[in-house]
Write an enzyme that holds these catalytic residues in place. Structure first.
Site, PDB file in Angstrom:
ATOM      1  N   ASP A 320       0.939  -1.302   0.013  1.00  0.00           N
ATOM      2  CA  ASP A 320      -0.096  -0.018   0.091  1.00  0.00           C
ATOM      3  C   ASP A 320       0.875   1.216   0.110  1.00  0.00           C
ATOM      4  O   ASP A 320       2.113   1.049  -0.167  1.00  0.00           O
ATOM      5  CB  ASP A 320      -0.925  -0.056   0.981  1.00  0.00           C
ATOM      6  CG  ASP A 320      -2.121   0.539   0.840  1.00  0.00           C
ATOM      7  OD1 ASP A 320      -2.414   1.807   0.560  1.00  0.00           O
ATOM      8  OD2 ASP A 320      -3.442   0.049   0.997  1.00  0.00           O
ATOM      9  N   HIS A 390      -2.249   3.607  -4.589  1.00  0.00           N
ATOM     10  CA  HIS A 390      -1.822   3.076  -3.225  1.00  0.00           C
ATOM     11  C   HIS A 390      -0.298   2.358  -3.658  1.00  0.00           C
ATOM     12  O   HIS A 390       0.065   1.599  -2.822  1.00  0.00           O
ATOM     13  CB  HIS A 390      -2.575   1.921  -2.866  1.00  0.00           C
ATOM     14  CG  HIS A 390      -3.974   2.381  -2.486  1.00  0.00           C
ATOM     15  ND1 HIS A 390      -4.251   2.815  -1.157  1.00  0.00           N
ATOM     16  CD2 HIS A 390      -5.286   2.320  -2.982  1.00  0.00           C
ATOM     17  CE1 HIS A 390      -5.331   3.397  -1.026  1.00  0.00           C
ATOM     18  NE2 HIS A 390      -6.166   2.774  -1.814  1.00  0.00           N
ATOM     19  N   ASP A 454      -8.106  -0.204  -6.635  1.00  0.00           N
ATOM     20  CA  ASP A 454      -9.036   0.834  -5.962  1.00  0.00           C
ATOM     21  C   ASP A 454      -8.761   1.960  -5.781  1.00  0.00           C
ATOM     22  O   ASP A 454      -7.400   2.119  -5.666  1.00  0.00           O
ATOM     23  CB  ASP A 454      -9.497   0.141  -4.656  1.00  0.00           C
ATOM     24  CG  ASP A 454      -8.447  -0.055  -3.506  1.00  0.00           C
ATOM     25  OD1 ASP A 454      -7.234  -0.667  -4.148  1.00  0.00           O
ATOM     26  OD2 ASP A 454      -8.494   0.250  -2.339  1.00  0.00           O
ATOM     27  N   GLU A 455      -9.573   2.959  -5.564  1.00  0.00           N
ATOM     28  CA  GLU A 455      -9.026   4.220  -5.046  1.00  0.00           C
ATOM     29  C   GLU A 455      -8.135   4.998  -5.859  1.00  0.00           C
ATOM     30  O   GLU A 455      -7.201   5.628  -5.476  1.00  0.00           O
ATOM     31  CB  GLU A 455      -8.910   4.323  -3.619  1.00  0.00           C
ATOM     32  CG  GLU A 455      -9.946   3.741  -2.941  1.00  0.00           C
ATOM     33  CD  GLU A 455      -9.927   4.185  -1.318  1.00  0.00           C
ATOM     34  OE1 GLU A 455     -10.623   4.305  -0.585  1.00  0.00           O
ATOM     35  OE2 GLU A 455      -8.532   3.935  -0.822  1.00  0.00           O
ATOM     36  N   TYR A 548     -16.771  -4.842   7.509  1.00  0.00           N
ATOM     37  CA  TYR A 548     -15.257  -4.138   7.526  1.00  0.00           C
ATOM     38  C   TYR A 548     -15.200  -4.065   9.119  1.00  0.00           C
ATOM     39  O   TYR A 548     -15.777  -3.513   9.886  1.00  0.00           O
ATOM     40  CB  TYR A 548     -15.346  -2.835   7.142  1.00  0.00           C
ATOM     41  CG  TYR A 548     -14.873  -2.699   5.654  1.00  0.00           C
ATOM     42  CD1 TYR A 548     -15.000  -3.710   4.667  1.00  0.00           C
ATOM     43  CD2 TYR A 548     -13.900  -1.791   5.299  1.00  0.00           C
ATOM     44  CE1 TYR A 548     -14.470  -3.669   3.541  1.00  0.00           C
ATOM     45  CE2 TYR A 548     -13.273  -1.468   4.071  1.00  0.00           C
ATOM     46  CZ  TYR A 548     -13.661  -2.558   3.114  1.00  0.00           C
ATOM     47  OH  TYR A 548     -13.229  -2.518   1.702  1.00  0.00           O
ATOM     48  N   TRP A 598      -8.752  -3.423   7.940  1.00  0.00           N
ATOM     49  CA  TRP A 598      -7.728  -2.455   7.731  1.00  0.00           C
ATOM     50  C   TRP A 598      -7.114  -1.995   9.027  1.00  0.00           C
ATOM     51  O   TRP A 598      -7.777  -1.772  10.008  1.00  0.00           O
ATOM     52  CB  TRP A 598      -8.353  -1.268   6.831  1.00  0.00           C
ATOM     53  CG  TRP A 598      -8.773  -1.695   5.520  1.00  0.00           C
ATOM     54  CD1 TRP A 598     -10.388  -2.093   5.487  1.00  0.00           C
ATOM     55  CD2 TRP A 598      -8.180  -2.123   4.212  1.00  0.00           C
ATOM     56  NE1 TRP A 598     -10.562  -2.427   4.306  1.00  0.00           N
ATOM     57  CE2 TRP A 598      -9.117  -2.548   3.469  1.00  0.00           C
ATOM     58  CE3 TRP A 598      -7.022  -1.960   3.849  1.00  0.00           C
ATOM     59  CZ2 TRP A 598      -8.778  -2.929   2.067  1.00  0.00           C
ATOM     60  CZ3 TRP A 598      -6.546  -2.565   2.509  1.00  0.00           C
ATOM     61  CH2 TRP A 598      -7.576  -2.990   1.584  1.00  0.00           C
TER      62      TRP A 598
END
Length: 645
Positions: A320, A390, A454-455, A548, A598
């Site tokens: 990440d 990331h 992602d993101e 989550y 996370w």
């Protein structure tokens, strides 16, 4: 795998099981110890020696029977069988020693540890059972019977059993079982001993009168991972379709006995049957080891927790912005630079870091050890290298991955990391990713390799002259289309190595990738999952608002955890029904569910356990138990039996 190759904290693969019985003697109150060493492997052995340690060491004439005492120093004993003895697969070497230091008063005073030294010098760990003794009489369960008096987690598909007032001693394979069946019992015994080290083990390979005998059968009609337990007058039949089903059957039996021993109204079955199979084939849990480094031993124990709950996929988040945790051949900078954070490091301190540098990464030996451990527990490890976003750690480790003409701070991720996406217009991006995919394919047998996706920040690549030129050459002017181009090229890499692409739901944005063989993990709105399934993608649902585990339990000020997805109580996690969000005609595309953890804020084992358990058990039941069989009041009674890190 030799001792030198085994990663610290990962249990060795065992092919031997040692049980011990204390036996009183009329002329010696200290009695003697009777041993049974079982070969649960596939090959016979000869010329071996057994080393064991015990508090009740031999202090005088050992009164040895069928054994030679070679050496004894303190609690250390080394023994060998008679010359010419062969220990065949499934066979037992039974021997005894007297002259021990006093009568044992507790089951913990038996064999503490053991290993076998084979004729070639190879040392192999041995699973050690509890110290046994002959019971003085039939043991009776105590306490009122609970409404659902069986400690099973997750709850099976079909339960038709009656509670018994008799508490069995141990569960023991009957004579005539195969070496594979003995090995399965030994493996599950070792699992329970690791998870609950101060509790009595549920299984033994040494039969005594108050034990319940286990007989085994193969029944392919039960389906993948399915099993059947038949509780009969004289024994228990364990039928399974495959090795995973047999493991789950034994785990269920261990849970039943563990609950019955704990009392509180729980019982072991007297008669009846359990017929069980999973609701979903993919029952996963994700762990972010990039934000926080977890020692190999902690990951091995977490795999044990997953196995206990019949979860079969470990989604391992390895990279990440904050760190790159996987050794890559040819690019040592990814870990020598990309795994270290500190005031003077290329990566600045992040959440939880202080004035001292922090770091850590997983070597190939670490990974192989964990993959082997997971395989013994029928768990598939799916690694994730999160690209193209990331990627701050990779860019810090390999500065040549950046376009030198892209302005600093041209864009930033939602987490505040500037210019953090790999650039598809730079050749080194693809050279490096080829090496990464080569190592992933070599280390992980999973058919799926997770590549994140992602993101990716809004604005990525738009200020890179190289990326803008590439978009013009490709005839596109949309960064989302460039991301699809990136992921399709990665998909081709994976397919050349016989692997399939897994990613977060954003991989499907825009044109997406080819749907055949692609698996997308849906963490955003449930309607996104339905839309992706309609387009032909297979999906795993991991909704942030329910699954989550880093999200706080409640909105209370003193509650710890993240808040961006609201709050998720145990009851809310248990009540969430994934099938309600996917139209019936698209349900074949729903391959399963997954919890995610996370770790930005997780700073201790206590914090980890508070967030994860028993909510992980709620997700496990959603993945295994048919929706009509779920029961919140029953589940609440069982949460005290949940394991922890």
């Amino acid at each position: 795998m030799t001792d030198q190759q085994r990663a610290p904290g990962v249990p060795d693969q065992t092919r031997f099981h040692l049980d011990c019985l204390w036996q009183p003697l009329e002329d010696d109150p200290a009695g003697r110890l009777v041993f049974e060493l079982r070969n649960t492997g596939d090959d016979p052995i000869a010329g071996f020696r057994l080393v064991f340690t015990t508090l009740r060491f031999v202090e005088r004439d050992p009164l040895a029977d069928n054994v030679r005492l070679i050496d004894r120093k303190g609690y250390f004993h080394e023994v060998a069988p008679p010359d010419g003895f062969h220990l065949v697969p499934g066979g037992a070497w039974r021997f005894s020693l007297g002259g021990i230091t006093g009568e044992p008063q507790h089951r913990s005073e038996g064999i503490v540890s053991a290993y076998v030294t084979e004729a070639d010098g190879e040392r192999r760990a041995v699973v050690v059972g509890d110290l046994r003794r002959k019971a003085s009489g039939e043991r009776r369960a105590s306490g009122a019977v609970a409404a659902q008096p069986f400690a099973l987690m997750p709850w099976p598909a079909e339960v038709a059993i009656a509670p018994s007032d008799v508490l069995p001693g141990y569960l023991v394979p009957a004579e005539g079982v195969t070496a594979d069946e003995l090995s399965a019992v030994s493996t599950v015994t070792a699992l329970f001993r690791r998870l609950f080290p101060i509790e009595p083990a549920p299984f033994s390979l040494m039969a005594l009168p108050d034990d319940r005998l286990l007989r085994f059968a193969t029944d392919t009609s039960l389906g993948r991972e399915g099993y059947r337990l038949e509780f009969r007058a004289d024994d228990i039949l364990v039928a399974a379709a495959d090795a995973a089903g047999r493991q789950y059957a034994l785990t269920a039996l261990g849970q039943l006995l563990r609950g019955a021993r704990a009392g509180g109204g729980f019982r072991f079955p007297a008669d009846g049957h359990i017929i069980d199979h999973p609701r979903f084939g993919w029952r996963g849990c994700h762990l972010d080891t990039a934000r926080r480094f977890f020692p190999v031993g902690d990951i091995a124990r977490f795999l044990d927790c997953l196995a206990y709950l019949r979860l079969n996929v470990f989604h391992w988040h390895l990279t990440d912005d904050e760190a790159w945790r996987l050794e890559i051949r040819g690019y040592p900078q990814l870990t020598s630079v990309g795994s270290v954070r500190g005031p003077e490091a290329a990566l600045r301190p992040q959440l939880g870091d202080g004035p001292e540098a922090s770091g850590g990464f997983y070597s190939h030996a670490d990974v192989r050890a964990l993959v082997a451990h997971a395989g013994r527990l029928n768990i598939e490890i799916v690694p994730e290298v999160d690209i193209p976003g990331h990627s701050t750690a990779a860019l810090a480790a390999l500065p040549a991955l950046a376009d030198p003409d892209e302005p600093a701070g041209a864009y930033a991720s939602v987490q505040g990391f500037a210019n953090n996406a790999l650039n598809p217009a730079i050749d080194l991006t693809w050279t490096m990713l080829e090496a990464v995919v080569d190592d992933l394919a070599a280390l992980f047998p999973s058919p799926h390799l997770h590549v994140g996706g992602d993101e990716v920040p809004h604005g990525a690549w738009q200020s890179s002259p190289l990326a803008v030129r590439l978009m013009a050459d490709l005839g596109i002017n949309d960064p989302e289309a460039l991301q699809s181009h990136f992921m399709r090229r990665v998909q081709t890499m994976l397919r050349k190595r016989g692997r399939q692409l897994a990613g977060w739901n954003e991989v499907g944005n825009g044109a997406g990738v080819e749907t055949e063989g692609t698996l997308l993990t849906v963490w955003q709105k449930a309607t996104i999952g339905a839309g992706l399934a309609e387009r032909g993608y297979d999906i795993v649902m991991a909704p942030a608002e329910a699954y989550y585990l880093d999200i706080a339990h409640s909105q209370a000020w003193d509650e710890i955890g993240m808040s961006w997805a609201g709050a998720t109580s145990l009851e809310a996690a248990y009540a969430y029904e994934v099938g309600n969000d996917i139209p019936a005609d698209l349900l074949p595309r729903l391959k399963g569910i997954q919890a995610c953890l996370w770790t930005e804020l997780i700073d201790s084992r206590a914090h980890f356990n508070h967030l994860v358990f028993p909510r992980l058990a709620a997700v496990a039941e959603a993945g295994w138990t048919p929706a009509p069989r779920k029961d919140w009041s029953r589940f609440q009674q069982l949460t005290r039996f949940c394991p922890s890190l």
